[in-house]
Design an enzyme around this catalytic site. Sequence first.
Site, PDB file in Angstrom:
ATOM      1  CB  SER A   1      -0.861   0.012   1.261  1.00  0.00           C
ATOM      2  OG  SER A   1      -1.439   1.290   1.442  1.00  0.00           O
TER       3      SER A   1
ATOM      4  CE1 TYR B   1      -3.748  -2.485   5.197  1.00  0.00           C
ATOM      5  CE2 TYR B   1      -3.065  -0.247   4.659  1.00  0.00           C
ATOM      6  CZ  TYR B   1      -3.577  -1.479   4.269  1.00  0.00           C
ATOM      7  OH  TYR B   1      -3.915  -1.681   2.954  1.00  0.00           O
TER       8      TYR B   1
END
Length: 250
Positions: A146, A159
Amino acid sequence: MTSQGILTGKTALVTGASRGIGKAIAIALGEVGAEVVVNYSNSQAQAEEVVSTIQKMNSKAYAIQANIAEESSVNKLIEEVIKRSEKIDILINNAGITKDGLLMRMKLDQWQDVLNLNLTGAFLATRAVARTMIKRKQGRIINITSVVGLMGNGGQGNYSASKAGLIGLTKSSAKEFASRGITVNAVAPGFIDTDMTKDLQAEQILSAIPLGYFGKPEHVAGAVRFLASDPAAEYITGQTLQVDGGMVMC
Ligand code: NAP
């Protein structure tokens, strides 16, 4: 009759392929002839729908349930795929979750749950699949990271750490496996319209995207399909390809 395409004869395993980006990747690979193994955790009916979409395009597909955060479950999954398909040419480490929260208030299990699936899960699948790819001296591994793994994000310490870790894993495994004919790359999506992002503050994020619109799962799938292809991507390894509408330029 099976479809003819750039991935005809290849078997691809996509983790977390029942919904969102994984689903689009599974369909994009099936569309160009790959036999696709659709992994899911809970959403059996949705996974079976992905399988039937791919079969309608005249490619082979089947679904297998496995919790990618668990070592025994991952090993069983890979064993079953080898038994049914005899080989795995392409592994897409896509399964991922968020459990957002500010670091000061983050519980240890909130941290560990995200790291266990997003990072350790990719390691477990890579390790299990690499054995078979090394024997055959060929393979493509693509990790879905990401842009927050590159830039960080308040409220997503767990995350962003998992996704930054995945970029490190991509580079290290690319170096380890290069001499064995295996490439390892990452794709870093920005903001993609899926279940994962449905509760986020969209307007604020939109203003940070130069192209001015949110990505679709198919945009990520196109980049993955390219990286899985021969000879188009055979000389690319250890790289992170951003699919983010220009959100992060570095
Ligand atoms: P999503 O819509 O929430 O789908 C997640 C997928 O992962 C589902 O197929 C789910 O299966 C599967 N999954 C969840 N836990 C699992 C487990 N323990 N074992 C196996 N599969 C599991 O998410 P998404 O937006 O498509 O995200 C896919 C990947 O892209 C993730 O790695 C995410 O971090 C990354 N990403 C997304 C965005 C974005 O903007 N959406 C941006 C950057 C990166 P079930 O349906 O069975 O639960």
